[in-house]
Design a protein around this motif. Structure first.
Motif, PDB file in Angstrom:
ATOM      1  N   GLY A 308       0.859  -1.453  -0.135  1.00 23.32           N
ATOM      2  CA  GLY A 308       0.093  -0.067   0.107  1.00 23.32           C
ATOM      3  C   GLY A 308       0.465   0.897  -0.327  1.00 23.32           C
ATOM      4  N   ASP A 309       0.172   2.469  -0.206  1.00 22.76           N
ATOM      5  CA  ASP A 309       1.006   3.554   0.368  1.00 22.76           C
ATOM      6  C   ASP A 309       1.908   3.663  -0.970  1.00 22.76           C
ATOM      7  N   GLY A 310       1.319   3.373  -2.351  1.00 20.63           N
ATOM      8  CA  GLY A 310       1.745   3.601  -3.183  1.00 20.63           C
ATOM      9  C   GLY A 310       3.456   2.789  -3.599  1.00 20.63           C
ATOM     10  N   VAL A 311       3.881   2.174  -2.693  1.00 20.78           N
ATOM     11  CA  VAL A 311       4.792   0.981  -2.822  1.00 20.78           C
ATOM     12  C   VAL A 311       4.508  -0.096  -3.165  1.00 20.78           C
ATOM     13  N   PRO A 312       5.354  -0.831  -4.364  1.00 23.71           N
ATOM     14  CA  PRO A 312       5.209  -1.430  -5.106  1.00 23.71           C
ATOM     15  C   PRO A 312       5.356  -2.504  -4.254  1.00 23.71           C
ATOM     16  N   PRO A 313       5.050  -4.293  -4.629  1.00 24.62           N
ATOM     17  CA  PRO A 313       5.007  -5.457  -4.348  1.00 24.62           C
ATOM     18  C   PRO A 313       7.036  -5.213  -4.364  1.00 24.62           C
ATOM     19  N   VAL A 314       7.511  -6.822  -3.797  1.00 27.33           N
ATOM     20  CA  VAL A 314       8.766  -6.633  -4.131  1.00 27.33           C
ATOM     21  C   VAL A 314       8.655  -8.543  -3.941  1.00 27.33           C
ATOM     22  N   ASN A 315       8.719  -8.263  -5.191  1.00 22.67           N
ATOM     23  CA  ASN A 315       8.832  -9.730  -6.152  1.00 22.67           C
ATOM     24  C   ASN A 315      10.444 -11.193  -5.115  1.00 22.67           C
ATOM     25  N   GLN A 316      10.253 -12.311  -4.921  1.00 20.06           N
ATOM     26  CA  GLN A 316      10.679 -12.640  -3.944  1.00 20.06           C
ATOM     27  C   GLN A 316      10.810 -14.523  -4.645  1.00 20.06           C
ATOM     28  N   LEU A 317      12.054 -15.145  -4.112  1.00 22.59           N
ATOM     29  CA  LEU A 317      12.615 -16.274  -4.398  1.00 22.59           C
ATOM     30  C   LEU A 317      11.975 -17.632  -3.317  1.00 22.59           C
ATOM     31  N   GLN A 318      11.702 -18.656  -3.938  1.00 20.65           N
ATOM     32  CA  GLN A 318      11.915 -18.874  -2.449  1.00 20.65           C
ATOM     33  C   GLN A 318      11.890 -20.580  -2.923  1.00 20.65           C
ATOM     34  N   LEU A 319      12.744 -21.827  -2.586  1.00 22.10           N
ATOM     35  CA  LEU A 319      13.074 -22.824  -3.135  1.00 22.10           C
ATOM     36  C   LEU A 319      12.014 -23.933  -1.581  1.00 22.10           C
ATOM     37  N   HIS A 320      12.135 -25.070  -2.089  1.00 18.06           N
ATOM     38  CA  HIS A 320      11.005 -25.971  -1.359  1.00 18.06           C
ATOM     39  C   HIS A 320      12.282 -26.402  -1.113  1.00 18.06           C
ATOM     40  N   PRO A 321      11.697 -26.582   0.585  1.00 18.50           N
ATOM     41  CA  PRO A 321      12.175 -27.023   1.993  1.00 18.50           C
ATOM     42  C   PRO A 321      13.127 -27.887   2.092  1.00 18.50           C
ATOM     43  N   LEU A 322      12.894 -29.105   1.330  1.00 14.40           N
ATOM     44  CA  LEU A 322      14.186 -30.314   1.309  1.00 14.40           C
ATOM     45  C   LEU A 322      14.992 -30.051   0.445  1.00 14.40           C
ATOM     46  N   VAL A 323      14.388 -29.593  -0.999  1.00 15.62           N
ATOM     47  CA  VAL A 323      15.415 -29.133  -2.105  1.00 15.62           C
ATOM     48  C   VAL A 323      16.777 -28.622  -1.408  1.00 15.62           C
ATOM     49  N   ARG A 324      16.475 -27.287  -1.140  1.00 17.28           N
ATOM     50  CA  ARG A 324      16.766 -26.086  -0.209  1.00 17.28           C
ATOM     51  C   ARG A 324      18.005 -27.105   0.651  1.00 17.28           C
ATOM     52  N   GLU A 325      17.425 -27.932   1.584  1.00 17.76           N
ATOM     53  CA  GLU A 325      18.217 -28.731   2.553  1.00 17.76           C
ATOM     54  C   GLU A 325      19.026 -29.487   1.393  1.00 17.76           C
ATOM     55  N   ILE A 326      19.070 -30.469   0.835  1.00 23.11           N
ATOM     56  CA  ILE A 326      19.559 -31.361   0.754  1.00 23.11           C
ATOM     57  C   ILE A 326      20.496 -31.057  -0.374  1.00 23.11           C
ATOM     58  N   THR A 327      20.131 -30.160  -1.423  1.00 22.50           N
ATOM     59  CA  THR A 327      21.280 -29.320  -2.194  1.00 22.50           C
ATOM     60  C   THR A 327      22.224 -28.257  -1.285  1.00 22.50           C
ATOM     61  N   ALA A 328      21.354 -27.571  -0.066  1.00 27.91           N
ATOM     62  CA  ALA A 328      22.726 -27.402   0.451  1.00 27.91           C
ATOM     63  C   ALA A 328      24.228 -28.166   1.242  1.00 27.91           C
ATOM     64  N   HIS A 329      23.734 -29.553   1.361  1.00 29.54           N
ATOM     65  CA  HIS A 329      23.823 -30.800   2.481  1.00 29.54           C
ATOM     66  C   HIS A 329      25.231 -31.012   1.663  1.00 29.54           C
ATOM     67  N   THR A 330      24.858 -31.252  -0.103  1.00 26.43           N
ATOM     68  CA  THR A 330      25.406 -32.042  -0.652  1.00 26.43           C
ATOM     69  C   THR A 330      26.798 -31.137  -1.780  1.00 26.43           C
ATOM     70  N   LEU A 331      26.799 -29.674  -1.053  1.00 25.40           N
ATOM     71  CA  LEU A 331      27.162 -29.337  -2.178  1.00 25.40           C
ATOM     72  C   LEU A 331      29.088 -29.505  -1.349  1.00 25.40           C
ATOM     73  N   THR A 332      29.584 -29.158  -2.080  1.00 26.43           N
ATOM     74  CA  THR A 332      31.026 -29.730  -1.951  1.00 26.43           C
ATOM     75  C   THR A 332      31.724 -28.776  -1.082  1.00 26.43           C
ATOM     76  N   ARG A 333      32.263 -29.721  -0.287  1.00 23.59           N
ATOM     77  CA  ARG A 333      33.209 -28.627   1.131  1.00 23.59           C
ATOM     78  C   ARG A 333      34.461 -29.034   1.215  1.00 23.59           C
ATOM     79  N   PRO A 334      35.949 -28.137   1.452  1.00 21.01           N
ATOM     80  CA  PRO A 334      34.987 -26.437   2.441  1.00 21.01           C
ATOM     81  C   PRO A 334      34.442 -25.588   1.287  1.00 21.01           C
ATOM     82  N   GLU A 335      35.408 -26.062  -0.172  1.00 16.99           N
ATOM     83  CA  GLU A 335      34.534 -25.335  -1.919  1.00 16.99           C
ATOM     84  C   GLU A 335      34.104 -26.108  -2.273  1.00 16.99           C
ATOM     85  N   PRO A 336      32.999 -25.676  -2.849  1.00 18.89           N
ATOM     86  CA  PRO A 336      33.156 -24.037  -2.776  1.00 18.89           C
ATOM     87  C   PRO A 336      32.409 -22.755  -1.953  1.00 18.89           C
ATOM     88  N   THR A 337      31.707 -23.901  -0.904  1.00 12.67           N
ATOM     89  CA  THR A 337      30.999 -22.675   0.020  1.00 12.67           C
ATOM     90  C   THR A 337      31.539 -21.844   0.568  1.00 12.67           C
TER      91      THR A 337
END
Length: 586
Positions: A308-337
């Motif tokens: 409201g008040d003339g402020v435009p809504p902000v575009n958002q991005l969101q992963l499914h929680p399981l997609v996010r968690e498994i992707t983060a879990h299986t990234l090569t460590r310590p690089e590239p993270t």
């Protein structure tokens, strides 16, 4: 033509199989074929389906010898026959279905909405642009907690209560493939974890093993991959990469390193991608990568509320929680993270700086989206010995307070205080300020008891360290008095305001604006105690001083005039009440 679409693991093939079983039970002819990335094979399968449904052999022969188009011959016949169901499963590369290079939406290829029965297609591609205006899209979503809990109870009826099943289902994000994996495990008598609660607890330590995130055979076998949680969306990422969406996988991995909450689109810049991954990126290639992830159901764009008040809504991005968690879990460590997280932290700080410097209310919606991602940013900065993140959180907290975003502000204020106490010690001036800011945030949401406790502690510390008349001590005394007033402790509040007024008069003088504000606060406290005569005298003095110092039309002057009027009105009311209560003479 019905397209059952969505990310991997949502049960598209299972739904198509159920539809096929019901169609057979109703006496329909059902033909099931599977896309194998081979247009010629699909053509043979659909020609065979048409033949089963009565397409004459001589017509097929004409098509084989090139006298007529096979695809047209098949669909001309299918248009004349009713009551059939043809399933084409796993069409994850629709652009290659053919014949030719045209998109399915042109309806000149093997997939058309012009038959007398139902063509049911399953695909990870969710876009109307791909399938055209005449296809019915059924976009599958994760199951709600109650339905997902029922799935687990059906698989393992003795593993716990309905509430425990729903808690585990929520942890798995309602993803049917994840639910099936958990339910199958729990139903096996020799499994180490036999209850929903035990399985959920074990996920924290055995995530990859329990959900098959690193299944050895999945990378080489697509059939196995579709049955393994992580690899079911790896197939989509492979497809996007082959379609030249080269930043799709790194964009997904970057988002997975953030918190499980919506991310403002403005954070995902080409500069962040390049700084994190070292890959060349432009605004256009990042846009394309995010569009590809969205097309394959791996990335959601939650509907933003209009601020409201003339402020435009902000575009958002969101992963499914399981997609996010498994992707983060299986990234090569310590690089590239390590490199990637350093880039994320730098760009989070830049995003906060840009947001808090936006004019007026413009930055408020973005500030709310950034808030959940800042505590982890602070924790990482502490480990690296940096203190700048604390200032970043403080700036964003101020913006959230101005925006009325109480829950987000409280989240950050608590984390800032914990960091100050751990790093600086309980008596450091920054720690006292942080404790005061948390109390103010609690006070603003009506948690007056907690606020009063913190204000009392800050006041005692500032009196001990800074002295009773220091301006920060006077501010703390004022804050405690206001919190006590909200708790109905008007006498204590008035005593503190009276002590503060004496201090302000001694330190700043009788005409200083803060002294006038303190006198006004005491008058209001006395008014609430019913001491209207004293309140009226203080308001009369304040009105005279404010007219002289601030002018007749200043808002604070108007406030004093209003306060004096209220006090006089109550005095008059009390006087009338006393007159009516006088004993009457006979």
């Amino acid at each position: 033509m019905v397209v059952v679409c969505g990310a991997g693991g949502l049960g598209k093939t299972t739904l198509a199989a159920e539809a096929s079983a019901r169609a057979r039970a109703e006496g329909r002819v059902v033909v099931w074929t599977r896309w194998r990335d081979d247009p010629a094979q699909l053509g043979q399968d659909l020609a065979q389906a048409a033949h089963i449904l009565g397409l004459p052999e001589d017509r097929l022969e004409e098509a084989r010898t090139g006298r007529v188009s096979l695809v047209d011959a098949v669909w001309e016949h299918l248009a004349t026959v009713k009551g059939w169901l043809i399933v084409v499963d796993n069409v994850d590369a629709p652009s290659r279905v053919g014949p030719g290079a045209g998109p399915p939406a042109a309806y000149r290829g093997w997939l058309r909405p012009h038959g007398g029965g139902v063509l049911l297609v399953t695909s990870r591609d969710t876009t109307r642009q791909t399938w055209g205006p005449d296809a019915d899209l059924i976009h599958l979503q994760p199951l709600a907690d109650d339905a997902a809990g029922t799935v687990l109870l059906d698989a393992a009826p003795h593993a716990g209560t309905e509430t425990e099943a729903e808690a585990l289902a929520s942890r798995l994000g309602g993803l049917p493939l994840g639910l099936n994996t958990a339910g199958t495990y729990l139903s096996v008598p020799t499994s180490r974890h036999r209850t929903f609660a035990a399985y959920q607890h074990a996920l924290e330590a055995e995530f990859a093993d329990l959900l098959g995130a690193e299944h050895p055979g999945a990378a080489a076998d697509p059939d196995t991959a579709r049955r393994v949680v992580r690899h079911t969306w790896d197939l989509s990422l492979d497809q996007l990469h082959s379609d030249r969406y080269t930043l799709a996988r790194p964009a997904l991995q970057l988002l997975a390193l953030l918190e499980p909450a919506p991310v403002p689109r403005t954070l995902m810049t080409s500069e962040l991608v390049t700084d994190a991954t070292g890959l060349p990126a432009t605004a256009a290639t990042v846009d394309a990568a995010l569009a590809g992830l969205h097309q394959y159901g791996l990335l959601h764009t939650p509907e933003a509320a209009d601020p409201g008040d003339g402020v435009p809504p902000v575009n958002q991005l969101q992963l499914h929680p399981l997609v996010r968690e498994i992707t983060a879990h299986t990234l090569t460590r310590p690089e590239p993270t390590d490199t990637w997280i350093a880039a994320i932290d730098e760009h989070l700080a830049q995003a906060v700086d840009a947001t808090t410097n936006m004019p007026g209310r413009t930055g408020w919606p973005t500030a709310r989206l950034l808030a959940p991602h800042l505590p982890a940013h602070l924790d990482r900065s502490v480990q690296s010995g940096s203190s700048t993140a604390r200032d970043t959180l403080g700036d964003l907290s101020d913006a959230l307070g101005a925006a009325g975003a109480a829950s987000e502000e409280l989240l950050l204020r608590r984390r800032i205080l914990a960091d100050c106490e751990r790093v600086l010690g309980p008596d450091d001036p920054d720690t006292l300020t942080s404790r005061n800011n948390l109390a103010t945030a609690l006070h603003s949401v009506g948690e007056h008891q907690q606020a009063a406790g913190l204000y009392r502690r800050v006041l005692a510390d500032r009196e001990r360290i800074l002295g009773p008349d220091h301006r920060e001590t006077l501010g703390s005394r004022h804050n405690l008095a206001n919190a006590l007033h909200e708790l109905g402790e008007h006498r204590q509040a008035a005593d503190l305001h009276r002590q503060n007024l004496t201090g302000y008069e001694r330190v700043l003088g009788h005409d200083h604006p803060e002294t006038l504000n303190s006198r006004n606060n005491l008058a209001k406290a006395l008014y609430d105690l019913g001491e209207y005569q004293q309140a009226a005298e203080l308001q009369r003095r304040n009105l005279t001083d404010r007219e002289r110092v601030l002018g007749h039309d200043h808002p604070h002057t108007l406030n004093s005039r209003n306060g004096l009027a209220n006090a006089r009105a109550r005095l008059a009311e009390v006087g009338r009440r006393r007159w009516w209560q006088l004993p009457r003479r006979r």
